[in-house]
Design a protein around this motif. Structure first.
Motif, short mmCIF file in Angstrom:
data_model
loop_
_atom_site.label_atom_id
_atom_site.label_comp_id
_atom_site.label_asym_id
_atom_site.label_seq_id
_atom_site.Cartn_x
_atom_site.Cartn_y
_atom_site.Cartn_z
N LEU A 162 0.74 -1.27 0.20
CA LEU A 162 -0.01 0.10 -0.03
C LEU A 162 0.81 1.31 0.00
CD1 LEU A 162 -2.73 -0.90 2.40
CD2 LEU A 162 -2.92 -0.78 0.11
N VAL A 163 0.64 2.31 -0.76
CA VAL A 163 1.17 3.43 -0.72
C VAL A 163 0.42 4.50 -0.38
CG1 VAL A 163 2.27 5.13 -2.57
CG2 VAL A 163 2.63 2.68 -2.99
N ALA A 164 0.78 5.21 0.44
CA ALA A 164 -0.26 6.41 0.86
C ALA A 164 0.05 7.62 0.28
CB ALA A 164 -0.18 6.55 2.44
N GLY A 165 -0.97 8.13 -0.56
CA GLY A 165 -0.64 9.46 -1.08
C GLY A 165 -0.75 9.25 -2.58
N ALA A 166 -1.18 9.94 -3.43
CA ALA A 166 -1.25 9.90 -5.12
C ALA A 166 -0.52 11.54 -5.49
CB ALA A 166 -2.38 9.91 -5.65
N GLY A 167 0.62 11.77 -4.68
CA GLY A 167 1.37 12.87 -5.16
C GLY A 167 2.55 12.20 -6.08
N PRO A 168 3.56 12.97 -6.42
CA PRO A 168 4.62 12.41 -7.48
C PRO A 168 5.38 11.25 -6.91
CG PRO A 168 5.08 15.00 -7.05
CD PRO A 168 3.78 14.51 -6.30
N THR A 169 5.22 11.52 -5.50
CA THR A 169 6.19 10.35 -4.73
C THR A 169 5.39 8.99 -4.69
OG1 THR A 169 7.19 12.03 -3.16
CG2 THR A 169 7.42 9.67 -2.58
N VAL A 173 7.34 -0.06 7.30
CA VAL A 173 6.76 1.29 7.08
C VAL A 173 7.89 2.03 6.41
CG1 VAL A 173 5.18 3.27 7.45
CG2 VAL A 173 4.75 0.91 8.28
N LEU A 174 7.86 2.60 5.02
CA LEU A 174 9.05 3.31 4.80
C LEU A 174 8.27 5.06 4.24
CD1 LEU A 174 9.03 0.23 3.59
CD2 LEU A 174 11.08 1.01 2.15
N LEU A 175 9.02 5.64 4.86
CA LEU A 175 8.43 7.04 4.56
C LEU A 175 9.21 7.76 3.39
CD1 LEU A 175 8.51 8.81 7.94
CD2 LEU A 175 6.67 7.80 6.85
N ALA A 176 8.75 8.23 2.23
CA ALA A 176 9.29 8.66 1.26
C ALA A 176 8.79 10.18 0.75
CB ALA A 176 9.00 7.73 -0.03
N GLY A 177 9.65 10.94 -0.13
CA GLY A 177 8.88 12.11 -0.49
C GLY A 177 9.14 13.18 0.86
N GLU A 178 8.01 14.14 0.44
CA GLU A 178 7.73 15.18 1.54
C GLU A 178 7.31 14.62 2.90
OE1 GLU A 178 5.86 18.59 -0.10
OE2 GLU A 178 7.79 19.09 -1.07
N ALA A 179 6.79 13.53 2.94
CA ALA A 179 6.53 12.80 4.38
C ALA A 179 7.83 12.61 4.97
CB ALA A 179 5.83 11.37 4.22
N ALA A 180 8.93 12.50 4.21
CA ALA A 180 10.29 12.24 5.17
C ALA A 180 11.08 13.62 5.06
CB ALA A 180 10.96 11.01 4.17
N HIS A 181 10.69 14.64 3.99
CA HIS A 181 11.79 15.80 4.19
C HIS A 181 11.03 16.97 3.28
CE1 HIS A 181 12.74 14.34 0.03
NE2 HIS A 181 12.92 13.13 0.70
N ILE A 230 11.24 11.55 -5.99
CA ILE A 230 11.22 10.61 -6.87
C ILE A 230 12.41 9.52 -6.66
CG2 ILE A 230 11.29 10.02 -9.40
CD1 ILE A 230 9.57 12.50 -9.99
N ALA A 231 13.26 9.90 -6.13
CA ALA A 231 14.55 9.10 -6.15
C ALA A 231 14.29 8.04 -4.78
CB ALA A 231 15.94 9.88 -5.68
N ASP A 232 13.63 8.70 -3.71
CA ASP A 232 12.82 7.88 -2.59
C ASP A 232 12.15 6.91 -2.99
OD1 ASP A 232 14.25 9.78 -0.90
OD2 ASP A 232 12.33 10.68 -0.07
N ALA A 233 11.20 7.37 -3.85
CA ALA A 233 10.13 6.27 -4.19
C ALA A 233 10.89 5.08 -5.07
CB ALA A 233 9.19 6.65 -5.29
N ASP A 234 11.61 5.45 -6.07
CA ASP A 234 12.16 4.23 -6.58
C ASP A 234 13.23 3.30 -5.83
OD1 ASP A 234 13.41 3.19 -9.11
OD2 ASP A 234 15.26 4.36 -8.80
N GLU A 235 13.90 3.83 -4.61
CA GLU A 235 14.61 3.20 -3.87
C GLU A 235 13.92 2.53 -2.79
OE1 GLU A 235 18.45 4.25 -2.52
OE2 GLU A 235 18.83 5.65 -4.20
N ALA A 236 12.82 3.13 -2.44
CA ALA A 236 11.80 2.10 -1.67
C ALA A 236 11.42 1.17 -2.26
CB ALA A 236 10.82 3.07 -1.01
N ALA A 237 10.84 1.28 -3.45
CA ALA A 237 10.24 0.02 -4.22
C ALA A 237 11.38 -1.08 -4.39
CB ALA A 237 9.79 0.57 -5.76
N SER A 238 12.64 -0.61 -4.74
CA SER A 238 13.70 -1.64 -4.78
C SER A 238 13.95 -2.47 -3.35
CB SER A 238 15.04 -1.05 -4.97
OG SER A 238 15.01 -0.64 -6.35
N ALA A 239 13.82 -1.78 -2.36
CA ALA A 239 13.97 -2.27 -1.17
C ALA A 239 12.94 -3.52 -0.86
CB ALA A 239 14.13 -1.23 0.16
#
Ligand SMILES: Cc1cc2nc3c(=O)[nH]c(=O)nc-3n(C[C@H](O)[C@H](O)[C@H](O)COP(=O)(O)OP(=O)(O)OC[C@H]3O[C@@H](n4cnc5c(N)ncnc54)[C@H](O)[C@@H]3O)c2cc1C
Length: 413
Positions: free
Chosen positions: A11-18, A294-302, A316-325
């Motif tokens: 599950l991904v919370a949020g439909a922004g670019p991240t 639970v992995l925080l990504a994008g503006e949820a994280a910074h 977008i880099a966070d999102a890509d790396e979160a998916a890899s992990a």
């Protein structure tokens, strides 16, 4: 992991670019994903917001959904000229014959975020990824086995992993007990989108096709002004002076006057969006929960000041790396799975620290009114006619360092 959690989509919370990128990147790795979004489907996403999409981001998007990076190149533009003025006088101007460079993708594409998001939505539609609108995440309970989520519409969800991409006010972050601290810029900034004249392309406009930074612009009452072209319009940033009332500067009447004086009377009716910001420089104290689910990504994280355009690009880099992990962790034994998620946090926390520092340097420079900073700028401006590097320094400094963050490791040599 419990049967229930592992069987369900991530599950991904949020439909922004991240969040949109995270879902695409999960699918690209063969991982089923769904998005939970608080807003309704017919929401308005106002304003140009992130217009500077770095070449590395274009490549990331292309890798995750072939054609997406290229779409943003086709929809965007690459301005060929860097121009800096100091109190009405040009101190640096350079035009590039091939401003995008000779690579597969240009160095950047200037395209409004709303267009970027539209293409991401098209890609997700094509892949059949569900976006559950009106489904704001309410509670998040993680265990070693998975995550139980409830949404404001009363539904309950089981999932092996959650990507918290629900923006600066992240509920996911609150639910996993992570602190979010930092600083706010002293000055306010006014950001406006001004449409091109009569549906012109940017190249047909009466004002030059260039990125302009104007220090102490007399036309703006001595405020710093930045003008950046994007497809269909111009992004106008005005830095308020210390004693300005930002709401007054951003009022319709005042913006008409600014636009008339800075861009010309023809543009006075073309202001499409105006917003007032005090930029935040903030980072979560950790990017994952205790159970590494639970992995925080994008503006949820910074949250970063936008100078240097590290905001959406780092999201977008966070999102890509979160998916890899997550893709590796889903297939791995428990110890390896934990390690993968920790590695994500280590890398992206390091990247965020670096990006915050870089954006902070740009912000300090722009706001800097210490005698040393003022003198540095004055001296550079006075030398610029005879010594190009002085003008180039003035051109470069508002954006901070150029480099991408170093890659971090978790203690491996
Ligand atoms: C004026 C401005 C100019 C900018 N300029 C640039 C720039 O030039 N370059 C750059 O790189 N970046 C720029 N940025 C930053 C960029 O817009 C952001 O970094 C980007 O939008 C962050 O994406 P995100 O997906 O993390 O968060 P958001 O875009 O905020 O998306 C978060 C999503 O989560 C949803 N949500 C919130 N709460 C919940 C919940 N409880 N459950 C489910 N969903 C929820 C929200 O509705 C939203 O859809 C700019 C930003 C602004 C405001």
């Amino acid at each position: 992991m419990s049967e229930t959690a592992s069987e369900h989509p991530v599950l991904v919370a949020g439909a922004g670019p991240t969040g949109l990128t995270a879902a695409l990147a999960l699918r690209a790795r063969g991982v089923p994903a769904a998005i939970l979004e608080r807003d309704p489907e017919d929401r308005d996403r106002d304003g140009s917001r992130a217009i500077y999409v770095h070449g590395s981001t274009l490549k990331t998007l292309e890798r995750n959904y072939p054609g997406l990076g290229q779409d943003l190149v086709d929809e965007g533009l690459v301005w060929p000229t860097r121009h800096t003025k100091w109190r009405g006088k040009t101190v640096f101007r350079r035009t590039y014959d091939n401003p995008g460079g000779g690579g597969e993708f240009p160095h950047f594409s200037s395209v409004p975020q709303v267009v970027t998001e539209r293409y991401m939505h098209d890609a997700l539609d094509d892949l059949g990824v569900d976006i559950h609108w009106d489904a704001g995440v309410d509670t998040v309970d993680s265990t070693a086995e998975g995550v139980h989520v409830t949404t404001e519409d009363g539904r309950e969800w089981e999932t092996p992993y959650v990507v918290g991409a629900d923006g600066g006010g992240s509920q996911v972050r609150t639910e996993i007990g992570v602190d979010f601290d930092g600083e706010q810029s002293e000055n306010s900034f006014i950001i406006a989108d001004v449409a091109t004249l009569d549906g012109n392309t940017i190249a047909e406009e009466p004002i030059p096709f260039e990125r302009l930074f104007h220090y102490d612009d007399p036309a703006a009452g001595g405020r710093n002004v930045m003008l950046v072209p994007f497809t269909g319009g111009w992004r106008l940033d005005i830095q308020c002076l210390g004693d300005d009332d930002p709401d007054e500067v951003a009022s319709e009447t005042s913006m008409r006057e600014f636009v008339t004086r800075i861009m010309g009377e023809a543009y006075a009716d073309n202001v499409e969006w105006t917003s007032t910001y005090n930029f935040l420089q903030v980072m979560a104290d950790r990017f994952v929960d205790d159970h590494r689910r639970v992995l925080l990504a994008g503006e949820a994280a910074h949250l970063l000041a936008p100078f240097g355009a590290r905001g959406m690009n780092s999201c977008i880099a966070d999102a890509d790396e979160a998916a890899s992990a997550i893709a590796v962790a889903r297939q791995a034994n428990d110890a390896v799975a934990r390690n993968e998620i920790e590695l994500y946090a280590a890398r992206r926390e390091r990247a965020a620290e670096y990006n915050l520092d870089a954006a902070g340097q740009a912000l300090d420079y722009l706001q800097g009114d210490t005698p040393v900073t003022v003198l540095q700028k004055e001296v550079a401006a006075s030398l610029a006619d005879h010594f190009e590097p002085a003008g180039e320094y003035l051109d470069d400094a508002p954006y901070g360092p150029h480099e991408a963050p170093p890659i971090a490791a978790t203690g491996n040599y």
